[in-house]
Design a protein around this motif. Sequence first.
Motif, PDB file in Angstrom:
ATOM      1  N   PRO A 174      -6.972  10.575 -11.825  1.00  0.00           N
ATOM      2  CA  PRO A 174      -7.241   9.902 -13.296  1.00  0.00           C
ATOM      3  C   PRO A 174      -8.008  10.432 -14.235  1.00  0.00           C
ATOM      4  O   PRO A 174      -7.889  10.539 -15.513  1.00  0.00           O
ATOM      5  N   ALA A 175      -9.252  10.865 -13.398  1.00  0.00           N
ATOM      6  CA  ALA A 175     -10.379  11.539 -14.369  1.00  0.00           C
ATOM      7  C   ALA A 175      -9.920  12.896 -15.094  1.00  0.00           C
ATOM      8  O   ALA A 175     -10.132  13.124 -16.286  1.00  0.00           O
ATOM      9  N   GLY A 176      -9.123  13.805 -14.258  1.00  0.00           N
ATOM     10  CA  GLY A 176      -8.802  14.872 -14.997  1.00  0.00           C
ATOM     11  C   GLY A 176      -7.767  14.581 -16.187  1.00  0.00           C
ATOM     12  O   GLY A 176      -7.801  15.205 -17.194  1.00  0.00           O
ATOM     13  N   PHE A 177      -6.649  13.748 -15.851  1.00  0.00           N
ATOM     14  CA  PHE A 177      -5.636  13.516 -16.759  1.00  0.00           C
ATOM     15  C   PHE A 177      -6.123  12.661 -18.096  1.00  0.00           C
ATOM     16  O   PHE A 177      -5.856  13.029 -19.129  1.00  0.00           O
ATOM     17  N   TYR A 178      -6.943  11.760 -17.784  1.00  0.00           N
ATOM     18  CA  TYR A 178      -7.697  11.065 -18.893  1.00  0.00           C
ATOM     19  C   TYR A 178      -8.612  11.784 -19.829  1.00  0.00           C
ATOM     20  O   TYR A 178      -8.613  11.633 -20.840  1.00  0.00           O
ATOM     21  N   THR A 179      -9.280  12.729 -19.261  1.00  0.00           N
ATOM     22  CA  THR A 179     -10.035  13.770 -20.024  1.00  0.00           C
ATOM     23  C   THR A 179      -9.067  14.548 -20.728  1.00  0.00           C
ATOM     24  O   THR A 179      -9.325  14.851 -21.943  1.00  0.00           O
ATOM     25  N   ALA A 180      -8.071  15.082 -20.195  1.00  0.00           N
ATOM     26  CA  ALA A 180      -7.110  15.810 -20.895  1.00  0.00           C
ATOM     27  C   ALA A 180      -6.524  15.236 -22.174  1.00  0.00           C
ATOM     28  O   ALA A 180      -6.345  15.691 -23.311  1.00  0.00           O
ATOM     29  N   GLN A 181      -6.037  13.795 -21.764  1.00  0.00           N
ATOM     30  CA  GLN A 181      -5.805  13.139 -22.805  1.00  0.00           C
ATOM     31  C   GLN A 181      -6.570  12.858 -24.177  1.00  0.00           C
ATOM     32  O   GLN A 181      -6.149  12.820 -25.398  1.00  0.00           O
ATOM     33  N   GLN A 182      -7.905  12.877 -23.766  1.00  0.00           N
ATOM     34  CA  GLN A 182      -8.919  12.683 -24.881  1.00  0.00           C
ATOM     35  C   GLN A 182      -9.090  14.070 -25.692  1.00  0.00           C
ATOM     36  O   GLN A 182      -9.246  13.925 -27.047  1.00  0.00           O
ATOM     37  N   ILE A 183      -8.940  14.765 -25.129  1.00  0.00           N
ATOM     38  CA  ILE A 183      -9.109  16.317 -25.574  1.00  0.00           C
ATOM     39  C   ILE A 183      -7.855  16.668 -26.721  1.00  0.00           C
ATOM     40  O   ILE A 183      -8.113  17.121 -27.729  1.00  0.00           O
TER      41      ILE A 183
END
Length: 473
Positions: free
Chosen positions: A33-42
């Motif tokens: 989740p941390a990786g995917f949600y960071t990507a989403q915000q980027i």
Amino acid sequence: MMSRFSSVPFPLRRSLATTVVRNPQIAIIGSGPAGFYTAQQIFKGHETAEVDVYERLPVPFGLVRFGIAPDHPDVKNCISTFNQIAKNRRFRFFGNVNIGTDVNVEELRKAYSTVVFAYGAADDKMLGIPGEDLKGVYSARSFVAWYNGLPGLETLNPNLDTDSVVVLGQGNVAIDVARILLTPVDILRTTDITEHSLASLCKSRVKRVHVVGRRGPLQVSFTPAELREMVKLPDCRPVFSKTNFEEIRQMSQEIPRTRKRLTELMVKTALDEPAPEDSARWTNARKEFHLNFLRSPSKFLPNSDSSGVKAVQFHINRLEGDRAISTGQTEELQCGLVLRSIGYRSRPLDEQMPFDSATGVVPNKLGRVTGCADLYCSGWVKRGPIGVLATTMNDAFETGKYVVEDLLSKPSIQDQKCGRDAVIDSLRQKGVAVVSFEDWEKIDATEKKHGKEKGKPREKIFIIPEMLSIAKN
């Protein structure tokens, strides 16, 4: 040796001599989740940034796949969001790549504008008391990984040929493992629990689970929803000592609003006459769920031939404010299995990355790694293993926001980097079998197909060579 680079889009394989990389490229380590949600915000904040997510396993989603209980499928609905993120043309998944072995952090820093650590916490906190190495004493994390199909844990073989289990800790994970141990197997059959763990649970003799905390009811960490499930669990009755709750009922007006619902549910369960439907179920129940308070483990006791654990010795505590103080008295709880649920720790990926061993996190301020302008962190490796999925999402959004802010202030940063092609070439030369997101979708389809045959959402594959074979074919 098999290579998966044929699945990497052709434009990424052009030589560096003919390509000038201009769009910022970000490497995120960890596909939970941390990786995917960071990507989403980027993606939301930057129109051209490209995100490559690196994962040591051939399959994505981290804690959502391997940590969330199989009887909580609704919590896994975030996977649909992750799938949408992965379909973004600026997203690439590099599965089966071990950072620190296949490629190190310094190589990523030379190739990418930004590197984000988002790989969670894979180590367990230890109690450091005698007998902790006895067979039958495991971390709750290992037990969860066993029934959720994390590669390498399928041979755990916990002792379920026992009447009693002790779970140390009173957070959501502790309640999860207690619930799995006490849930009727016919309910579990329809979940994505692994077949090997289901077979063991079918033969389980476990009749009672003690969830033990060193402090009192006002300091538990599980949520009202988790407790409510246990109170309503078929063929199981809650056993709470009335003496732990009589005084708490009198001070109900002083309890903070954030803890009020949970405390009221515990008090009601312990002190009030149950509703007729609960009374009938509890009277006929064959299993018990115990909440034990004010107990700190001091020693694990072996059985007669020292082949396993037979009991836990506890110091009996009293509270001074929120602190647990030993009274000098002890007691023993007989059991054949102990699950330690006292927290996790992150670990450094290699010796080159910044890491605070004392706190078990990457030193940072708001996700910016201290002293390193191109490094960021997100999730548990940023703040420690606390909170629920929504906590991680908000935390990742914060990190992603600052990644975007810093990239926009340095628009030509990628021109100073050698680009992802350098990493791809290095992995190819080492014969690393990189798994793309399209490869993962083949594994996903196979798991769902096998699951459908058994009346389950999926049958998880947990042997890595089997995953890679499916990805190749």
